[in-house]
Each structure stands twice: as C-alpha cells, then as structure tokens.
Design an enzyme around this catalytic site. Structure first.
Site, PDB file in Angstrom:
ATOM      1  N   GLY A 190      35.822  38.129  43.236  1.00 29.08           N
ATOM      2  CA  GLY A 190      35.512  37.629  41.900  1.00 29.08           C
ATOM      3  C   GLY A 190      36.641  36.762  41.383  1.00 29.08           C
ATOM      4  O   GLY A 190      37.385  36.163  42.155  1.00 29.08           O
ATOM      5  N   SER A 191      36.796  36.751  40.073  1.00 28.27           N
ATOM      6  CA  SER A 191      37.732  35.810  39.457  1.00 28.27           C
ATOM      7  C   SER A 191      39.168  36.352  39.430  1.00 28.27           C
ATOM      8  O   SER A 191      39.391  37.565  39.548  1.00 28.27           O
ATOM      9  CB  SER A 191      37.276  35.519  38.028  1.00 28.27           C
ATOM     10  OG  SER A 191      37.364  36.701  37.272  1.00 28.27           O
ATOM     11  N   THR A 240      39.873  38.984  36.508  1.00 35.47           N
ATOM     12  CA  THR A 240      39.364  40.333  36.822  1.00 35.47           C
ATOM     13  C   THR A 240      40.181  40.954  37.951  1.00 35.47           C
ATOM     14  O   THR A 240      40.486  42.149  37.922  1.00 35.47           O
ATOM     15  CB  THR A 240      37.868  40.285  37.192  1.00 35.47           C
ATOM     16  OG1 THR A 240      37.164  39.589  36.177  1.00 35.47           O
ATOM     17  CG2 THR A 240      37.286  41.667  37.338  1.00 35.47           C
ATOM     18  N   GLY A 241      40.567  40.150  38.924  1.00 34.78           N
ATOM     19  CA  GLY A 241      41.394  40.653  40.033  1.00 34.78           C
ATOM     20  C   GLY A 241      42.684  41.278  39.511  1.00 34.78           C
ATOM     21  O   GLY A 241      43.120  42.337  39.981  1.00 34.78           O
ATOM     22  N   GLU A 286      39.587  39.185  46.759  1.00 32.67           N
ATOM     23  CA  GLU A 286      39.162  37.832  47.167  1.00 32.67           C
ATOM     24  C   GLU A 286      38.855  37.087  45.886  1.00 32.67           C
ATOM     25  O   GLU A 286      37.820  37.319  45.266  1.00 32.67           O
ATOM     26  CB  GLU A 286      37.909  37.915  48.057  1.00 32.67           C
ATOM     27  CG  GLU A 286      38.141  38.545  49.406  1.00 32.67           C
ATOM     28  CD  GLU A 286      38.992  37.684  50.316  1.00 32.67           C
ATOM     29  OE1 GLU A 286      39.242  36.501  49.998  1.00 32.67           O
ATOM     30  OE2 GLU A 286      39.424  38.195  51.361  1.00 32.67           O
ATOM     31  N   CYS A 300      33.765  29.794  46.205  1.00 28.42           N
ATOM     32  CA  CYS A 300      35.209  29.977  45.998  1.00 28.42           C
ATOM     33  C   CYS A 300      35.988  28.921  46.763  1.00 28.42           C
ATOM     34  O   CYS A 300      36.996  28.412  46.277  1.00 28.42           O
ATOM     35  CB  CYS A 300      35.621  31.381  46.399  1.00 28.42           C
ATOM     36  SG  CYS A 300      35.017  31.870  48.011  1.00 28.42           S
TER      37      CYS A 300
HETATM   38  P1  NAD Z   1      34.087  38.065  37.704  1.00 29.38           P
HETATM   39  O1  NAD Z   1      35.503  38.397  38.023  1.00 29.38           O
HETATM   40  O2  NAD Z   1      33.734  37.763  36.315  1.00 29.38           O
HETATM   41  O3  NAD Z   1      33.122  39.256  38.138  1.00 29.38           O
HETATM   42  C1  NAD Z   1      33.063  39.734  39.458  1.00 29.38           C
HETATM   43  C2  NAD Z   1      32.620  41.195  39.439  1.00 29.38           C
HETATM   44  O4  NAD Z   1      33.601  41.988  38.781  1.00 29.38           O
HETATM   45  C3  NAD Z   1      31.311  41.450  38.693  1.00 29.38           C
HETATM   46  O5  NAD Z   1      30.570  42.411  39.414  1.00 29.38           O
HETATM   47  C4  NAD Z   1      31.783  42.010  37.363  1.00 29.38           C
HETATM   48  O6  NAD Z   1      30.828  42.813  36.726  1.00 29.38           O
HETATM   49  C5  NAD Z   1      32.983  42.816  37.804  1.00 29.38           C
HETATM   50  N1  NAD Z   1      33.980  43.063  36.755  1.00 29.38           N
HETATM   51  C6  NAD Z   1      34.234  42.325  35.645  1.00 29.38           C
HETATM   52  N2  NAD Z   1      35.239  42.875  34.935  1.00 29.38           N
HETATM   53  C7  NAD Z   1      35.653  43.970  35.625  1.00 29.38           C
HETATM   54  C8  NAD Z   1      36.683  44.930  35.413  1.00 29.38           C
HETATM   55  N3  NAD Z   1      37.502  44.878  34.369  1.00 29.38           N
HETATM   56  N4  NAD Z   1      36.851  45.898  36.332  1.00 29.38           N
HETATM   57  C9  NAD Z   1      36.064  45.946  37.441  1.00 29.38           C
HETATM   58  N5  NAD Z   1      35.050  45.076  37.671  1.00 29.38           N
HETATM   59  C10 NAD Z   1      34.856  44.092  36.773  1.00 29.38           C
HETATM   60  O7  NAD Z   1      33.731  36.869  38.690  1.00 29.38           O
HETATM   61  P2  NAD Z   1      32.366  36.041  38.749  1.00 29.38           P
HETATM   62  O8  NAD Z   1      32.339  35.109  37.589  1.00 29.38           O
HETATM   63  O9  NAD Z   1      31.236  36.957  39.006  1.00 29.38           O
HETATM   64  O10 NAD Z   1      32.572  35.208  40.100  1.00 29.38           O
HETATM   65  C11 NAD Z   1      33.128  33.947  40.142  1.00 29.38           C
HETATM   66  C12 NAD Z   1      34.548  34.036  40.677  1.00 29.38           C
HETATM   67  O11 NAD Z   1      34.553  34.675  41.942  1.00 29.38           O
HETATM   68  C13 NAD Z   1      35.151  32.661  40.927  1.00 29.38           C
HETATM   69  O12 NAD Z   1      36.486  32.647  40.470  1.00 29.38           O
HETATM   70  C14 NAD Z   1      35.119  32.528  42.435  1.00 29.38           C
HETATM   71  O13 NAD Z   1      36.048  31.633  42.964  1.00 29.38           O
HETATM   72  C15 NAD Z   1      35.341  33.932  42.866  1.00 29.38           C
HETATM   73  N6  NAD Z   1      34.893  34.167  44.243  1.00 29.38           N
HETATM   74  C16 NAD Z   1      35.827  34.391  45.221  1.00 29.38           C
HETATM   75  C17 NAD Z   1      35.437  34.561  46.535  1.00 29.38           C
HETATM   76  C18 NAD Z   1      36.450  34.813  47.631  1.00 29.38           C
HETATM   77  O14 NAD Z   1      36.064  35.316  48.657  1.00 29.38           O
HETATM   78  N7  NAD Z   1      37.720  34.492  47.440  1.00 29.38           N
HETATM   79  C19 NAD Z   1      34.085  34.507  46.867  1.00 29.38           C
HETATM   80  C20 NAD Z   1      33.154  34.283  45.862  1.00 29.38           C
HETATM   81  C21 NAD Z   1      33.571  34.114  44.543  1.00 29.38           C
END
Ligand code: NAD
Length: 470
Positions: free
Chosen positions: A220-221, A224-225, A242, A276
C-alpha cells in the site's frame, strides 16, 4: 454474479454484521455491499488462524504443497467470475482483470513446487549444523486496490507454503474479489488456515495491533506503511512493506523514438497509471524530446478510455473518488506552476472517474506532479541535456521502487541503470516482473522483498539446528 459477500472465518462464510457500499468506478454508483468486520470478527479470525497454526498445518509440508495445488485449481475454476468482479470494482479492462486472476492461480501452483531451503552449514567430526526455515505464525496480509488479486496471492503463496496461517484484508475500494477468493478456496484449505475479512482502514489497524499476529505483510502507500511499522514495533512483529514509488525513466539520445514511445506510454499508463512501478517521471534527452513527446501525445489521443466491461476499452477509470480528485489536483497544481498540458488535463464529462492520459511539460523538481506519486493518468515529461544531472534528479526522492534507462546500446543502458537508487532497474523496458525475481523498494518504497526465494524468507524465522556428534 453474487450480490452478497461474506467473510471467510475458520472455514465458514460469515455474513457481515454491518456493511459498506462498493462503487463501480466506471459508473460512480454502488453496485454491491461489503461486510465490514467488527472487532469480534477480527478476534475470531485471529483465533482461528492461531488454532490452525498450532495444528498439523505448520508441521506438514506435504499437506501444504497439496493444498496449494487444490487452491490453484479452485481459483482457476473461477477465473471468469472473479475477473468480472475485479473489472467492476477496480475498473480495469476485463481482459486484464481476468488475466490477473489467471496469473494468480498460476502463482499458487508455482509455490506448490517451490523448495524451502534447508542448508547444512557444518558437517564435520564434531557436529552437524543445519539452518532451518520455520514459519512465523499468524500473518496479517493487507492489500491495496490497484491489483487486488495479484497483491493478495503474492502473499498467500509463500506465507502458506512455509507453514504460516493468514488473516487477509483487502482495500475497502476493491474488497469483493478477495472475499470471492475466500469463498472459492474455502473447501480447498483446512479451516482457519486462510481467513479473509472485509473492512475499512480501521480494521487494518486492529489487525496490525492484534496480539495473535506475528507477521504483517503489507502492500500500500508510504503513510500507511509507516503507521504499520509503528504498530508492529510494540510487539516486534515482523513486517514486509511494499509501498509506493515515483519511478523515473531516463531516455538517452541514441534511442529510436518510434520504437520506444509505445513502451514508454504503456510503462506509464497501464492500469490507468495505478501501478506502484509505473513510470511516474519521464526524463528525455533534448535531442529526442520533441519526437518522443509527439509520439506519446498521439498515443494518448488514440487510446480508448472506457468501462472495462466494453471489449474495446484499453484504459479504465481511476479506481476511486479520492484518487480521482488527487490526480486532478496534481495536474491543476502543475498548471498553476507553469506546466503545459499537452494532452488530457480535464476529466471526461460522463459518470465515473474517467481522466484521460495527460502529458504535462514545463515542470520540474519542486512541482508536486514531479515530486509526489501521482498514481493515475498523468505524466510529467522533462527534457535534460546532461545525463549526470538527469540521474541526480531521478534519485533525488524518498522513493526507490523501480526505474529504467532507455538506450540503443544495452550494455551502456545497464551501466547507467546501476546508478539508479531503486529495487529494480530496467533497461529498455519498465514494469516487467517475474514471480521468481525479488521485488521491493529501496528507501521509503519499502522494507523486505516479495517473490522468489527472497520472498519466501520473509515468512520464515531462521533456526540453527546444531547436533553434536560422537
Ligand atoms: P493505502 O495505504 O491507503 O491502503 C492499503 C491497505 O491498507 C488497505 O487495505 C487499507 O484499508 C489498509 N490500511 C489503511 N490504513 C491502515 C492502518 N492504519 N493500518 C493497517 N491497515 C491500513 O494504499 P492504497 O491507496 O490502497 O494503494 C495505493 C498505494 O499502494 C500506492 O502508493 C501504491 O504505489 C502502493 N502499491 C505498492 C505496491 C508494491 O508492491 N510496492 C503494489 C501496489 C500498490
């Protein structure tokens, strides 16, 4: 198509106690309801995963390999149904959505045969020392909305093969395909080994703070990471992150513009830029800048943007309203800072979140569209004269996921690509990924790697088995 979706908890489909809408981004209208897990649901899923881990699963490798084959077959039988669901909740063209599910079934099959390394480190007169990989326990798998099926299965394959059990939570924007996968795999797995729950961001936070969890595998983002890493610290849970990227592509003057332009275009705009590792900043040598920009603009004008269910669609909408607004905001901000919009630049006036491929020039460092991850159909195209300067700009970022160099001379391209600060450095291609090649980011783009033997290690703890002889 199903109209009701349920959590998979302890081998049983559990209906939601509360729900939220899932929107089709091609219409902007809700088309289904997703169960929203309560704390009690999370606790039950965690308890089921912990029980399953304590049972035969973590010790019986043959059972796990057989199970992965069954899972692959069960998912393979649902490719069309789940592919259609991905198309409707994510927005991507149906063929791509179906391809994602088919690829996921193949990944599970591939893991069924992946060796789990066992290394004899010392074997002499005194002792035999063996390095063993042990599963960690309950894994929380949390996934984003751009590739809801691929990102989930890339975690399930290695986590389950190595003997862990999983509680998975998809993005609230694309939850249905993961819940449908849970339903499809229900009978292929021992109860509790895989649990899939729908839920908001808050549910993700409950999971990462849950005492049963030993490992968090997150895609994810970056923001959040970082939250997840903080949540993990308290209990020293293992994490693989990731995260986002702001991939640069550097085009050298010795390329054939007509040959590279379509590859650059799709490297930036595939999945409507919501990848990503899409090209997010394009640096082009001034000698080839005009012809490349011209060819990209032609492609941008020709490409068919539309509902993924229509067969001629090449690019779908942006997945969700906040992201749709963000892409518009970044392009508008670039305009206000002197940027020239060469193609696109305004949303389509139709329902849904359609934003055409937008090329922006006359912007550079300091403008948000260049500095931030846009994750959508907008690309800054930046001319350069001096290669060292282009490389410095490319690397002057917190991100470090992917990057590419484009040259008529592959060896020179490789030499320059090695100077990119990114987990993957491509030459004359971008976004090409392989299930056996480690994938992940440097700097803020992540921690750890997925895929191949490196991805497997992320789901294991090392144990040294040291037996004295004689
Ligand atoms: P996001 O971080 O908003 O959400 C991802 C997941 O995390 C969702 O399931 C969300 O509900 C959950 N989440 C949100 N807040 C949380 C918390 N505090 N604790 C635990 N879980 C939580 O990301 P998004 O908008 O869904 O995805 C887009 C991002 O993901 C972009 O930045 C993209 O580059 C990245 N991404 C990375 C990869 C990779 O492999 N590096 C692959 C695909 C997407």
């Amino acid at each position: 198509m199903e109209t009701t979706y349920a959590h998979l908890i302890d081998g049983t489909l559990v209906p939601g106690r509360r729900h939220f809408d899932v929107v089709n981004p091609a219409t902007g209208a809700p088309f289904a309801q997703c169960p929203d897990a309560t704390r009690e649901d999370v606790d039950q899923a965690m308890a089921a995963a912990a029980r399953a881990f304590a049972g035969a699963w973590s010790r019986d490798e043959a059972l796990r390999r057989r199970t992965l084959v069954h899972m692959s077959e069960a998912l393979g039988a649902k490719v069309d149904e789940i592919g259609r669901l991905v198309c409707m909740e994510q927005g991507k063209p149906l063929a791509n959505a179906t391809g994602e599910v088919k690829g996921a079934a193949q990944i599970l099959k591939l893991y069924a045969d992946e060796p789990i390394p066992r290394d004899v480190l010392v074997d002499d007169a005194k002792a035999r020392v063996t390095l063993v990989r042990k599963p960690l326990g309950v894994v929380a798998a949390i996934t984003p909305w751009n590739f809801p099926v691929a990102t989930l299965v890339m975690k399930l394959g290695p986590a389950l093969l190595t003997g862990n059990t999983v509680v998975a939570k998809p993005s609230p924007f694309t939850p249905l395909s993961s819940l449908a996968i849970g339903a499809a795999l229900k009978d292929a797995l021992p109860a509790g080994v895989l649990n899939v729950i729908g839920g908001s961001d808050e549910v993700g936070a409950w999971m990462t703070a849950h005492p049963a969890v030993r490992k968090i595998s997150f895609t994810g983002s970056v923001p959040t990471g970082k939250k997840i890493m903080r949540a993990a610290a308290e209990d020293l849970k293992r994490v693989t992150l990731e995260l986002g990227g702001n991939d640069p592509a550097i085009v050298l003057p010795d390329v054939d513009p007509a040959k590279v332009a379509p590859k650059l275009f799709w490297g930036a705009f595939a999945n409507s830029g919501q990848v990503c590792v899409a090209i997010k900043r394009l640096y082009v040598h001034e000698d080839v800048y005009r012809p490349i920009l011209g060819a990209l603009a032609e492609l941008a004008k020709q490409v068919k943007l539309g509902d993924g269910l229509e067969p001629e669609t090449q690019l779908g909408p942006i997945n969700n309203a906040p992201q749709f607004r963000r892409v518009q905001e970044l392009v508008d901000d670039a305009r206000q800072h002197g940027g020239t919009v060469v193609t696109g630049g305004e949303p389509l006036s139709r329902p849904g979140y359609f934003y055409p491929p937008t090329l922006v020039t006359d912007v550079g460092e300091g403008v948000r569209l260049v500095d931030e991850e846009q994750f959508g159909t907008a690309l800054p195209v930046i001319p350069y004269r001096d290669l060292d300067d282009a490389l410095a700009q490319a690397n002057r970022t917190h991100y470090g996921l992917g990057g590419s160099v484009w040259s008529g001379d592959v060896a020179r391209g490789e030499e320059i690509a090695l100077r990119l600060e990114s987990g993957t450095a491509w030459v004359n291609q971008h976004m090409s990924l392989n299930a056996r090649t480690p994938f992940g980011g440097m700097k803020w783009s992540g921690l750890g790697r997925e895929n191949g033997k490196w991805g497997l290690e992320e789901f294991c703890e090392l144990q040294v088995l040291n037996a004295a002889k004689g």
